[in-house]
Design a protein around this motif. Structure first.
Motif, PDB file in Angstrom:
ATOM      1  N   GLU A 206       0.827  -1.202   0.000  1.00 52.23           N
ATOM      2  CA  GLU A 206       0.000   0.000   0.000  1.00 52.23           C
ATOM      3  C   GLU A 206       0.859   1.250   0.000  1.00 52.23           C
ATOM      4  N   ASP A 207       2.003   1.191   0.708  1.00 55.95           N
ATOM      5  CA  ASP A 207       2.900   2.347   0.746  1.00 55.95           C
ATOM      6  C   ASP A 207       3.461   2.658  -0.639  1.00 55.95           C
ATOM      7  N   ARG A 209       1.914   1.833  -3.548  1.00 55.41           N
ATOM      8  CA  ARG A 209       0.790   2.313  -4.364  1.00 55.41           C
ATOM      9  C   ARG A 209       0.456   3.768  -4.070  1.00 55.41           C
ATOM     10  N   SER A 210       0.522   4.141  -2.799  1.00 56.75           N
ATOM     11  CA  SER A 210       0.159   5.501  -2.415  1.00 56.75           C
ATOM     12  C   SER A 210       1.269   6.509  -2.669  1.00 56.75           C
ATOM     13  N   LYS A 212       3.935   6.635  -0.739  1.00 53.30           N
ATOM     14  CA  LYS A 212       4.621   6.884   0.536  1.00 53.30           C
ATOM     15  C   LYS A 212       6.006   6.266   0.550  1.00 53.30           C
ATOM     16  N   SER A 245       2.223   7.107  -9.183  1.00 52.27           N
ATOM     17  CA  SER A 245       2.286   8.092  -8.096  1.00 52.27           C
ATOM     18  C   SER A 245       3.557   8.925  -8.148  1.00 52.27           C
TER      19      SER A 245
END
Length: 479
Positions: A206-207, A209-210, A212, A245
């Motif tokens: 998730e990090d 994908r986002s 971060k 991203s």
């Protein structure tokens, strides 16, 4: 203590003996004065260029004369041409070093540059300090050892290899782009796009994908063992597709490609017009540039960060005036355009050498592959000649007056042993012909011995390791 020393020496000697029994023991050797150079990385022959040597000597003499004048005015103020006096954060920095960095950055169309004592130190400093916990490093499986050492120092959460020079396609793990005519190495690793897709997909992080977490993609411009060139535009496109991203950062090691590719030798990134798409470049001056040292091309923020956190910069004595002056003289030569005829001659020699080696391959006896060379035209000065007997072939070439080196595992994957033919602008057609005649003579002399040895090994059920220690082993050089 003496007994303890003997115990440790005995353990180390056993490890060395085991390596020697596998035919992998490394030894220091000296270049043979009578041999024509087809081994070194000085592709433009700049280190032996008389014009450059004369210019360097003039710079050094001017520096000494200026220092002699200064000593009359202030005791102890003489400028040194030898040691730099310390790391750049202490007494090793100078206006001269900063001027050279600015000039290098402008030449390679980069915002800034930061000098290191070697490209090895540049890679370890960059990879060892920038990636943060949770970040990911994705790297070509054949990336240089300095990148591996930088990754070991890094705090990145994951380090993931991808199949060599394989960016996308329907055959992930093939180790080469479809149709490129490479030497056919198969790999268990996935291609770059597959790896990035897994990282950014639903099953990934998730990090990532986002945005971060950062993903650093490490490739080389020109790979020093296979002589192939990275598909740089494809790498950029894959990073853009898989990491929308904007958290993908590409690092290109141009140690072998700078000086060879691009206008005036600016390198592959400049040749591809991707200066604004590559996050950082590592250049080495010890190959085509003909000097020593390395540099990171990057933004001013990254440069400041490296000055604060790159241990290979902070804790290393900086380059002396002699090294800086040699870099300046060579860049004078590049900027002036005088290296263009050297690259043009080098391109002609690369094509000619590859054609001659391929002709030898075609003349081999059917089913008797003593040597193998890629079918696709060579695109760089590095032409690998694969053979099961690299030491024997290298020693034969050296006895014939041509310096080539055997490259064996673990430097290259087992089964891809070779001699590495490096062509230089200082070589001639006649020298290439001489090398090729020596290689073909070795093939003709030894094919019968190999056939007998293979029949013997087959009858005894012996494997590939034994085959490399056959009757030809008596001709192996001690390299």
């Amino acid at each position: 203590m003496p007994g303890t020393n003997r115990q440790l020496d005995g353990a180390l000697a056993a490890l060395l003996a085991r390596r020697e029994s596998h035919g992998k023991l490394r030894r220091l050797t000296k270049p043979l004065a009578h041999c024509v150079d087809f081994s070194s990385n000085g592709y433009l022959s700049l280190s032996t260029n008389l014009e450059i040597q004369e210019q360097l000597l003039a710079r050094l003499q001017a520096r000494v004369a200026a220092g002699a004048a200064d000593i009359d005015r202030a005791a102890g103020s003489r400028a040194s041409i030898l040691g730099s006096g310390g790391s750049r954060l202490l007494d090793g920095n100078s206006s001269f070093a900063e001027e050279i960095e600015a000039r290098i950055a402008a030449f390679h169309r980069s915002e800034t540059a930061l000098l290191f004592t070697s490209a090895y130190d540049a890679n370890t400093g960059l990879l060892g300090s920038v990636p943060q916990p949770g970040d990911v490093i994705v790297y070509d499986e054949l990336i240089h050892a300095s990148v591996h050492d930088g990754m070991r120092m890094s705090r990145a959460g994951r380090k993931i290899p991808f199949a060599h020079n394989s960016v996308s396609g329907s055959r992930p793990g093939a180790g080469a782009e479809a149709g490129d005519g490479r030497l056919g190495r198969q790999s268990e690793n996935k291609n770059l796009e597959h790896v990035l897709g897994q990282l950014s997909g639903r099953e990934g992080s998730e990090d990532v994908r986002s945005g971060k977490a950062n993903v650093f993609v490490c490739v080389e411009g020109l790979y020093s063992m296979d002589g192939d060139v990275v598909h740089l535009q494809k790498v950029v496109d894959a990073v853009d597709r898989c990491l929308p991203s904007g958290n993908g950062y590409i690092i290109v090691d141009e140690a072998h490609s700078v000086g060879v590719f691009g206008d005036d030798g600016r390198g592959l990134v400049c040749k591809s017009g991707l200066e604004d798409r590559i996050w950082a470049r590592v250049l080495g001056f010890g190959k085509a540039i003909g000097c020593s040292g390395g540099v990171v091309l990057c933004s001013s923020t990254v440069r400041s960060y490296l000055i604060n956190y790159a241990r290979s910069l902070i804790y290393t004595t900086s380059m002396p005036f002699t090294s800086l002056a040699s870099i300046e003289v060579v860049y004078d030569y590049l900027v002036s355009g005088r290296s263009k005829p050297l690259r043009e001659h080098l391109e002609e020699l690369i094509h000619y050498t590859h054609c001659q080696l391929r002709a030898i391959c075609a003349r081999q006896r059917p089913g008797q592959l003593m040597i193998r060379v890629q079918e696709a035209p060579a695109v760089s000065p590095i032409i690998p000649v694969l053979t099961p007997y690299p030491r024997a072939l290298a020693e034969h070439c050296q006895r014939s007056g041509f310096m080539v080196r055997p490259i064996v595992a673990p430097t290259v994957p087992a089964g891809s042993e070779r001699i590495r033919v490096c062509v230089h602008s200082g070589n001639t057609i006649e020298q290439v012909d001489g090398l090729c005649k020596a290689i073909e003579a070795w093939v003709r002399q030894n094919h019968g011995a190999v056939e007998r040895d293979e029949r013997r090994d087959k009858s005894k059920g012996l494997g590939e390791v034994t085959k490399t220690h056959n009757v030809l082993s008596q001709d192996r050089p001690r390299l």
